[in-house]
Scaffold this motif. Sequence first.
Motif, PDB file in Angstrom:
ATOM      1  N   SER A 171       0.859  -0.809   0.150  1.00 52.08           N
ATOM      2  CA  SER A 171      -0.052  -0.252   0.053  1.00 52.08           C
ATOM      3  C   SER A 171       0.982   1.067   0.043  1.00 52.08           C
ATOM      4  O   SER A 171       0.669   2.137  -0.720  1.00 52.08           O
ATOM      5  CB  SER A 171      -0.646   0.152   1.326  1.00 52.08           C
ATOM      6  OG  SER A 171      -1.877   0.625   1.628  1.00 52.08           O
ATOM      7  N   ARG A 180      -3.913   5.480   4.808  1.00 53.85           N
ATOM      8  CA  ARG A 180      -5.020   5.187   4.138  1.00 53.85           C
ATOM      9  C   ARG A 180      -4.725   3.973   4.748  1.00 53.85           C
ATOM     10  O   ARG A 180      -5.838   2.684   4.341  1.00 53.85           O
ATOM     11  CB  ARG A 180      -4.962   6.068   3.108  1.00 53.85           C
ATOM     12  CG  ARG A 180      -5.499   7.025   2.285  1.00 53.85           C
ATOM     13  CD  ARG A 180      -5.617   7.118   0.782  1.00 53.85           C
ATOM     14  NE  ARG A 180      -6.783   8.469   0.794  1.00 53.85           N
ATOM     15  CZ  ARG A 180      -7.368   8.243   0.717  1.00 53.85           C
ATOM     16  NH1 ARG A 180      -8.528   6.549   0.613  1.00 53.85           N
ATOM     17  NH2 ARG A 180      -8.178   9.584   0.336  1.00 53.85           N
ATOM     18  N   THR A 181      -3.982   3.698   4.412  1.00 51.33           N
ATOM     19  CA  THR A 181      -2.894   2.080   4.266  1.00 51.33           C
ATOM     20  C   THR A 181      -3.418   1.517   5.650  1.00 51.33           C
ATOM     21  O   THR A 181      -4.401   0.307   5.272  1.00 51.33           O
ATOM     22  CB  THR A 181      -1.738   2.079   4.202  1.00 51.33           C
ATOM     23  OG1 THR A 181      -1.033   2.663   3.802  1.00 51.33           O
ATOM     24  CG2 THR A 181      -1.071   0.233   5.082  1.00 51.33           C
ATOM     25  N   LYS A 184      -7.559   1.467   4.988  1.00 53.50           N
ATOM     26  CA  LYS A 184      -8.167   0.867   4.087  1.00 53.50           C
ATOM     27  C   LYS A 184      -8.268  -0.520   3.563  1.00 53.50           C
ATOM     28  O   LYS A 184      -8.904  -1.397   2.730  1.00 53.50           O
ATOM     29  CB  LYS A 184      -7.776   1.562   2.300  1.00 53.50           C
ATOM     30  CG  LYS A 184      -8.848   3.045   2.542  1.00 53.50           C
ATOM     31  CD  LYS A 184      -9.938   2.955   2.341  1.00 53.50           C
ATOM     32  CE  LYS A 184     -10.512   4.559   2.199  1.00 53.50           C
ATOM     33  NZ  LYS A 184     -11.482   4.834   2.074  1.00 53.50           N
ATOM     34  N   VAL A 185      -6.442  -0.920   4.138  1.00 49.92           N
ATOM     35  CA  VAL A 185      -5.680  -2.349   4.123  1.00 49.92           C
ATOM     36  C   VAL A 185      -6.435  -3.055   4.971  1.00 49.92           C
ATOM     37  O   VAL A 185      -5.788  -4.158   5.850  1.00 49.92           O
ATOM     38  CB  VAL A 185      -4.620  -2.410   3.352  1.00 49.92           C
ATOM     39  CG1 VAL A 185      -4.115  -3.589   2.920  1.00 49.92           C
ATOM     40  CG2 VAL A 185      -4.854  -1.702   2.303  1.00 49.92           C
ATOM     41  N   PRO A 188      -9.142  -3.366   7.039  1.00 40.93           N
ATOM     42  CA  PRO A 188     -10.393  -4.606   6.860  1.00 40.93           C
ATOM     43  C   PRO A 188      -9.719  -5.967   6.823  1.00 40.93           C
ATOM     44  O   PRO A 188     -10.348  -7.060   6.464  1.00 40.93           O
ATOM     45  CB  PRO A 188     -10.710  -3.890   5.380  1.00 40.93           C
ATOM     46  CG  PRO A 188      -9.361  -2.467   5.175  1.00 40.93           C
ATOM     47  CD  PRO A 188      -9.223  -2.566   6.597  1.00 40.93           C
ATOM     48  N   ALA A 189      -8.003  -6.454   6.710  1.00 46.28           N
ATOM     49  CA  ALA A 189      -7.516  -7.179   6.372  1.00 46.28           C
ATOM     50  C   ALA A 189      -7.681  -7.960   7.779  1.00 46.28           C
ATOM     51  O   ALA A 189      -7.275  -9.410   8.253  1.00 46.28           O
ATOM     52  CB  ALA A 189      -6.049  -7.406   5.970  1.00 46.28           C
TER      53      ALA A 189
ATOM     54  N   PHE B 105      -3.423  -7.420  -2.177  1.00 43.81           N
ATOM     55  CA  PHE B 105      -4.431  -6.865  -0.574  1.00 43.81           C
ATOM     56  C   PHE B 105      -5.287  -7.795  -1.112  1.00 43.81           C
ATOM     57  O   PHE B 105      -5.996  -8.865  -1.793  1.00 43.81           O
ATOM     58  CB  PHE B 105      -5.322  -5.648  -0.652  1.00 43.81           C
ATOM     59  CG  PHE B 105      -4.251  -4.555  -0.968  1.00 43.81           C
ATOM     60  CD1 PHE B 105      -2.789  -5.009  -0.639  1.00 43.81           C
ATOM     61  CD2 PHE B 105      -4.019  -4.069  -1.859  1.00 43.81           C
ATOM     62  CE1 PHE B 105      -2.054  -3.275  -0.212  1.00 43.81           C
ATOM     63  CE2 PHE B 105      -3.393  -2.346  -1.455  1.00 43.81           C
ATOM     64  CZ  PHE B 105      -1.970  -2.915  -1.402  1.00 43.81           C
ATOM     65  N   PRO B 106      -5.965  -8.282   0.577  1.00 45.41           N
ATOM     66  CA  PRO B 106      -7.329  -9.114   0.600  1.00 45.41           C
ATOM     67  C   PRO B 106      -8.231  -8.578   0.627  1.00 45.41           C
ATOM     68  O   PRO B 106      -9.144  -8.472   1.127  1.00 45.41           O
ATOM     69  CB  PRO B 106      -7.143  -9.417   1.837  1.00 45.41           C
ATOM     70  CG  PRO B 106      -6.250  -8.902   2.873  1.00 45.41           C
ATOM     71  CD  PRO B 106      -6.020  -7.761   2.053  1.00 45.41           C
ATOM     72  N   LYS B 107      -8.411  -8.394  -1.155  1.00 47.47           N
ATOM     73  CA  LYS B 107      -9.793  -7.541  -1.534  1.00 47.47           C
ATOM     74  C   LYS B 107      -9.503  -8.546  -2.227  1.00 47.47           C
ATOM     75  O   LYS B 107      -8.978  -9.397  -3.721  1.00 47.47           O
ATOM     76  CB  LYS B 107      -9.541  -6.137  -1.607  1.00 47.47           C
ATOM     77  CG  LYS B 107      -8.726  -5.582  -0.534  1.00 47.47           C
ATOM     78  CD  LYS B 107      -8.918  -4.286  -0.981  1.00 47.47           C
ATOM     79  CE  LYS B 107      -7.889  -3.116   0.073  1.00 47.47           C
ATOM     80  NZ  LYS B 107      -9.524  -2.527   0.985  1.00 47.47           N
ATOM     81  N   TYR B 115      -7.159   0.454  -6.613  1.00 49.41           N
ATOM     82  CA  TYR B 115      -6.381   1.048  -5.446  1.00 49.41           C
ATOM     83  C   TYR B 115      -5.590   2.043  -5.196  1.00 49.41           C
ATOM     84  O   TYR B 115      -6.058   3.260  -4.674  1.00 49.41           O
ATOM     85  CB  TYR B 115      -5.677  -0.283  -4.470  1.00 49.41           C
ATOM     86  CG  TYR B 115      -5.363   0.724  -2.939  1.00 49.41           C
ATOM     87  CD1 TYR B 115      -6.228   0.377  -1.006  1.00 49.41           C
ATOM     88  CD2 TYR B 115      -4.381   0.392  -2.617  1.00 49.41           C
ATOM     89  CE1 TYR B 115      -5.759   0.654  -0.808  1.00 49.41           C
ATOM     90  CE2 TYR B 115      -3.930   1.176  -1.370  1.00 49.41           C
ATOM     91  CZ  TYR B 115      -5.032   1.467  -0.797  1.00 49.41           C
ATOM     92  OH  TYR B 115      -4.082   1.544   0.936  1.00 49.41           O
ATOM     93  N   ILE B 119      -7.030   5.892  -4.087  1.00 45.51           N
ATOM     94  CA  ILE B 119      -6.809   6.888  -3.115  1.00 45.51           C
ATOM     95  C   ILE B 119      -5.774   8.508  -3.850  1.00 45.51           C
ATOM     96  O   ILE B 119      -5.699   9.285  -3.151  1.00 45.51           O
ATOM     97  CB  ILE B 119      -4.937   6.107  -2.907  1.00 45.51           C
ATOM     98  CG1 ILE B 119      -4.046   5.978  -3.533  1.00 45.51           C
ATOM     99  CG2 ILE B 119      -6.033   5.108  -1.735  1.00 45.51           C
ATOM    100  CD1 ILE B 119      -2.415   5.222  -2.930  1.00 45.51           C
ATOM    101  N   ARG B 168      -1.790  -3.158 -10.717  1.00 49.97           N
ATOM    102  CA  ARG B 168      -1.803  -2.770  -9.369  1.00 49.97           C
ATOM    103  C   ARG B 168      -0.625  -1.539  -9.716  1.00 49.97           C
ATOM    104  O   ARG B 168      -1.271  -0.640  -9.367  1.00 49.97           O
ATOM    105  CB  ARG B 168      -1.686  -3.473  -8.172  1.00 49.97           C
ATOM    106  CG  ARG B 168      -2.421  -2.682  -7.438  1.00 49.97           C
ATOM    107  CD  ARG B 168      -2.533  -3.638  -5.687  1.00 49.97           C
ATOM    108  NE  ARG B 168      -1.138  -3.886  -5.479  1.00 49.97           N
ATOM    109  CZ  ARG B 168      -0.518  -4.955  -4.636  1.00 49.97           C
ATOM    110  NH1 ARG B 168      -1.430  -5.375  -3.663  1.00 49.97           N
ATOM    111  NH2 ARG B 168       0.315  -4.963  -3.621  1.00 49.97           N
TER     112      ARG B 168
END
Lengths: 299, 259
Positions: A171, A180-181, A184-185, A188-189, B105-107, B115, B119, B168
């Motif tokens: 990220s 933000r890292t 958003k990452v 949630p993880a 990412f786990p997305k 992503y 941002i 990405r």
Amino acid sequence: MHDSPMKKRIKKAKTVDSLMTKIFYIFGSFFLFFLLILAAYIIGKGVIDFYPELLTFTSKGIGNQFFNTIYLVFLSLVISVPLGVAAGIYMAEYSKDGKFLTFLRICIESLSSLPSIVVGLFGYLVFILMTGAKWNLMAGALAVSILSLPLITTTTEDAIRSLPKGFKEGSMALGASQWRTISKVLLPACLPRIATGIILAAGRGFGEAAALLYTAGQSTIINWSNWDITSPTCPLNPFRPGETLSLHIWGMRTEGSLNPNASAIANFSAAVLVIMVLAFSLLARVITRRISKKSGGLI
Amino acid sequence: MTDIHAKEQTNIKFTVESLNLFYGDFQALNDINLTIEKNEITALIGPSGCGKSTFLKTLNRMNDLEPNVTINGNIYLDSVDVNKDMDAIELRKRVSMVFQQPNPFPKSVYDNVAYGPRINGIRKKTQLDEIVERSLKQAAIWDEVKDRLHKSALGLSGGQQQRLCIARTLALEPEVILMDEPTSALDPISTMKIEDLASELKKNYTIVIVTHNMQQASRISDKTAFFLLGNLVEFDTTITLFSQPSDKRTEEYITGRFG
């Protein structure tokens, strides 16, 4: 036939391996059975002692205590989740190793091992005597928050720290800021793990008695047709006294035992409490699973 | 400083001047001087612990994330000093990075690629759809994932995950892509795909790749830099470095006498 030393060694290792497997199975099933029997006993007793009046929202039933319990847990989570998660994020992402962090860790560890009656008396002193208020749900929620804060903080910190380093690097390498890292990452993880901490914290709220004795109080006078939130009999007024189920059980087993139905009330309350805790953790797991699945965190 | 660089050729992307890097007291990079040209692949080779990955990270300041790192010397990106006159976030949007371990990412696949644009404030769905499709196509993975854009990226194979990570970074339209041993965790077929991709991408991007694999360096790179114990031993065109190395240590390393 004569086995070579190598074969003997392998044979021995296999025997030990299967023996250990069996031992761990025995321990595992012992605890599972223990829990099942305990739950069955509590729920069974509650069912046997059940009579319909218990379900009413009056002084004869436990409806009010049931509602108080949920409301108190809700209030305490509203306080402790944002604070605990924020503190956990700080510990995992922003703090720098040093004396301050060590001191903070010692504080959190001591806080987590504080006896709940001490927290209860502290709550009585600060939230009741110093504010001049009567026993109230908010004071109880604050006392429970003190108990659950360290739990939420440490689970959040551990959850963030245990994430693969690659999430953060990935990220940041895309030009994301640290916040933000995190938002958003990282958060949630590790949501499922944070949810586990919240479930445990809520469990403390459901089960707590000592910390609530002198904070939330042992009386409940609710008028279910009064929705003026400033009124002391309005169900939603957080500043009214509110006895929870676990306190009610304790009460029925001690001073309330003059009540001829005391034992039945206590048994049924205990059964309801156990089912509530189970339902809450199941619900929380379903919700986090759904969120993770939706965001693609699960395959 | 600016006028000195203005005189130089315009196809220089990075200029590194007397760069030293310390982890606490330990000096990991020793007086590195080198230039990286636009639309070329520059390979960094050397044995483990030689500083090649550390050097790569200085190019987009990823070592800012580690404690106790001190840097002196200058790194210029298009004549602007990245450590003094540029914000790290701004720099990383222009100089993006792909890591050794694929780190989606786990997305969902879509959210992974979107992503970066998100941002940067791109919210419109049509625009995001277009960026996601273009980036995945550029990374040569579109056909494999177009039917599962909204499923988790963690379900992809390692090679697919790595191409997704490249997609990405492409979604940000960076100028430079740094690759830190991007194929060391992958099987030979995935490796080949990433190598082909890198050769394709250099038309539009500048690529710096760290690799353990000397065949890989010789296959895809235009220039190669050989690092040893924190020193840049030799830097030349890949053909020259591999056929007529001027330093004995380079020769020993590329002929496999140590490493």
